[in-house]
Design a protein around this motif. Structure first.
Motif, PDB file in Angstrom:
ATOM      1  N   SER B 122       0.825  -1.212   0.000  1.00 48.71           N
ATOM      2  CA  SER B 122       0.000   0.000   0.000  1.00 48.71           C
ATOM      3  C   SER B 122       0.859   1.261   0.000  1.00 48.71           C
ATOM      4  N   MET B 123       2.163   1.081   0.185  1.00 52.40           N
ATOM      5  CA  MET B 123       3.048   2.259   0.211  1.00 52.40           C
ATOM      6  C   MET B 123       3.442   2.612  -1.212  1.00 52.40           C
ATOM      7  N   LEU B 124       2.587   3.375  -1.849  1.00 53.36           N
ATOM      8  CA  LEU B 124       2.795   3.692  -3.269  1.00 53.36           C
ATOM      9  C   LEU B 124       3.109   5.171  -3.429  1.00 53.36           C
ATOM     10  N   PRO B 125       3.870   5.516  -4.475  1.00 54.55           N
ATOM     11  CA  PRO B 125       4.087   6.945  -4.723  1.00 54.55           C
ATOM     12  C   PRO B 125       2.763   7.597  -5.126  1.00 54.55           C
ATOM     13  N   LEU B 126       2.515   8.773  -4.620  1.00 53.33           N
ATOM     14  CA  LEU B 126       1.216   9.414  -4.895  1.00 53.33           C
ATOM     15  C   LEU B 126       1.276  10.182  -6.220  1.00 53.33           C
ATOM     16  N   ASN B 127       1.552   9.450  -7.297  1.00 53.60           N
ATOM     17  CA  ASN B 127       1.746  10.121  -8.586  1.00 53.60           C
ATOM     18  C   ASN B 127       0.663   9.787  -9.614  1.00 53.60           C
TER      19      ASN B 127
END
Lengths: 210, 200, 270
Positions: B122-127
């Motif tokens: 769930s730790m994804l770049p917010l891009n």
């Protein structure tokens, strides 16, 4: 002793299996032996259901209770499948093996499939009677359900070629996020429950407080 | 249309029709088939588990002299103590062993594969919109189930977003349930219309 | 009784008969609606297609008659692909009904000349649920005799296979628990095997987090997944034939929801 021994057994085997997963050493051999035993104990456990069925339906049959004929059918089916299945599994010849497969494919297979296929009718009935837009939340749920259904049916693609894309997105993103959070919550819950069981704080499986 | 002359195809199809008759009205033919199904399933389960006991316990004990396997055999037999009131308590030993193993295994498994791995994923770049939805979606549903603080202000809004997201999740699940149940119905029709009546 | 009340209280048997008609008729005379392939199916196909002849794949057949019409067609489609490619298949089950479906699959190919023990083998049922999956995952020797009673060590297909890492792929065909969650928890996490799923449609939403995280490399979803796989393989079969009925089934249920809601709102307005 009646109370303590089961708690000690649970704690000891649970801790061995848990630590064997985390550290190298002799615990792994013990854990392997203990988990191997479980296969045997589980196999014995399955017989409990058959013994129970025998007790209940045997009594109904002997006392000629209403429906005794059904109890007779159940017991005969149980014996026939157990005997032929065991003969087939423990070195039966080709004829027995074929009979066993045919019995399974023609009785357990179709009856089981039909039992669960009936759920399609109940789902249809529920869709008509119960799936109402009573609130904004229910409306969102209903729209998500309809988009999933239409997007996954080939006819949906004919109506609008974006339906499958929308259905795919709903499953891949919002559904995955929701399910993931539920999974994380369930994992924390399962961990806490297991810890309580090992520590003897949770004893439901031992049946009663004695 | 060429109706089957295979006795097994007839048994399958008539059994299915008897089960389906329940949707219109509960009847004696359905009850009979239901009992046959329960008995047959229990008998079949018994046969595969007897094989398992022979392969995993009986043969190693009698042919290879693995006497340590007598312990699980005794634990297995003790399960049946529950049918005798005076020694019913002995069955708890087997139960305690089974639950102990299950708990020990699950503690490590759920933390390693379900908790850590899912949090990590769930730790994804917010891009991208999808990543933002995934990260805040997971957080908001977790927030909805977080009862240690009072649900007001930002927490309330987060939890509210979580509730909406769960509605979509449940809607998707319902859609899948409908699809799955219809698949089961089609499987049944294949047996009746195809294997039996030869219409397909 | 006026129209709205009648609409609200339609006899459930009419609903049932409508559902029977819209699903049975297109099975008898298909409409041949086009079917698109989802990315998940293509991914699954590519992973399987990259296997070399002589590789061995493990099937975990974790379903029963209750879910078989939705899951067994996936196993049959993948089996067809593997047999075509010369890849061997070993099956095991953690549901007691599983081995019978393994036999169904293998008997078909035996009739076509493939050899049991060489091209495929059925290791049968291992009781013990999650514990059994862990135990088998780490030590395939947990099963000493196959479902037909042969010593597993005598089967040529099992040569050199000690744990599940020795299989080129593990595919769980699954309709519930124990199944994919347990495989991920107990085997994939610790041994790092390549795990694929052929899931019943109902279980697809719960399995998606594992697919997204890469713990399950790819998934085929229910009967529709089987139909798509048949198409990608270039061998449309029984599952593709059912897709028209599936379509109309969905449409009629959506109509039920819509009509049910119209009746609900008309009644509320009144």
């Amino acid at each position: 002793m009646r109370r303590e021994v089961p708690l000690i057994i649970t704690f000891v085997v649970g801790v061995i299996v848990l630590f064997a997963n985390m550290f190298e050493g002799p615990l792994q051999a013990w854990s392997s032996e203990l988990t191997g035993w479980l296969i045997i104990v589980s196999a014995f456990a399955v017989g409990l259901a058959s013994v129970n069925l025998f007790r209940i339906h045997g009594t109904a049959l002997m006392r000629m209770r209403p429906g005794w004929f059904n109890s007779l059918a159940l017991i005969v089916a149980l014996i026939v499948f157990a005997v032929i299945g065991t003969m087939a599994r423990l070195g039966g010849d080709e004829k027995i093996n074929n009979l066993n497969q045919n019995l399974y494919d023609s009785i357990i297979g179709p009856l089981g499939a039909a039992m669960f296929a009936m759920l399609a009718f109940y789902v249809a009935s529920a869709a008509y009677r119960a799936f109402r837009m009573r609130s904004a939340e229910a409306t969102v749920m209903l729209i998500a359900a309809i988009l999933t259904m239409i997007g996954k049916a080939p006819i949906g693609e004919l109506i609008w070629n974006k339906f499958p894309v929308i259905a795919e997105w709903l499953i891949d993103i919002p559904n995955t996020a929701g399910q993931r959070a539920i999974m994380i919550g369930a994992a924390i819950g399962a961990f806490a429950t297991s810890l309580r069981i090992l520590l003897g704080l949770e004893r439901g499986h031992l049946g009663g407080a004695e | 249309m060429s109706i089957s002359n295979d006795i097994w195809a007839w048994i399958s199809a008539l059994g299915m029709i008897a089960i389906f008759s329940f949707i219109f009205k509960e009847n004696p033919v359905y009850r009979f088939c239901e009992h046959v199904f329960v008995g047959a399933s229990a008998g079949y389960a018994l046969s595969v588990n007897i094989k398992s006991i022979v392969d995993n316990a009986w043969d190693p004990i009698t042919k290879e002299g693995k006497l340590s396997l007598l312990i699980p055999v005794i634990l297995g037999i003790l399960l049946y103590a529950r049918f005798f009131k005076s020694i019913a308590w002995l069955s708890r030993w087997s139960m305690a062993y089974m639950v102990g193993i299950g708990s020990g295994l699950s503690m490590f498994g759920v933390v390693n594969s379900q908790l850590l791995q899912q949090v990590r994923s769930s730790m994804l770049p917010l891009n991208s919109v999808n990543n933002i939805l995934m990260v805040f979606g997971v957080l908001s549903v977790l927030l909805y189930f977080f009862f240690s603080v009072e649900q007001k202000g930002a927490v309330k809004h987060g939890a509210s977003l979580g509730r909406w997201l769960m509605m979509i999740t449940f809607g998707v699940s319902f859609g899948n349930v409908v699809m799955g149940r219809i698949s089961l119905l089609l499987g049944a029709f294949e047996t009746i219309l195809g294997n039996w009546l030869g219409l397909l | 009784m006026d129209f709205v009340s009648r609409l609200q209280n339609v006899d459930r048997r009419i609903i049932y008969i409508l559902l029977i008609l819209v699903t049975a008729v297109p099975m008898i005379s298909p409409l041949n609606l086009p079917l698109s392939i989802s990315p998940g199916t293509t991914e699954f196909f590519n992973i399987v297609d990259a296997l070399e002849p002589g590789d061995t794949v493990l099937f975990s057949l974790d379903y029963a008659p209750s879910g078989a019409p939705d899951v067994h067609p996936i196993a049959a489609a993948v089996m067809e692909h593997l047999m075509d490619k010369g890849v061997n298949v070993v099956s095991v089950s953690f549901w007691d009904a599983g081995p019978m479906f393994g036999e169904q699959l293998m008997r078909h190919y035996e009739e076509l000349g493939y050899e049991y023990g060489v091209h495929f083998a059925n290791l049968g049922f291992v009781p013990g649920q999650e514990t059994a999956i862990k135990r088998f995952g780490e030590n395939v020797g947990t099963v000493s005799r196959d479902f037909r009673g042969n010593p597993v060590s005598s089967l040529p297909i099992m040569e050199g296979i000690k744990d599940t890492r020795d299989f080129a792929l593990v595919i769980d065909f699954v309709a519930g628990n124990p199944g994919i969650q347990e495989w991920v928890r107990q085997v994939q996490g610790s041994l790092g095997i390549t795990l694929l799923a052929g899931s019943s449609t109902v279980n697809v939403p719960q399995t998606m987090p594992f697919v997204d995280s890469g713990q399950v490399k790819a998934m085929l979803a229910g009967l529709r997944g089987a139909a798509e796989y048949e198409l990608v393989m270039g061998k449309p079969g029984a599952s593709v034939a059912k897709m028209d009925a599936q379509s109309l089934g969905h449409i009629v249920i959506i109509l039920f929801i819509v009509v049910g809601n119209i009746a609900f709102f008309l009644d509320k307005k009144r």
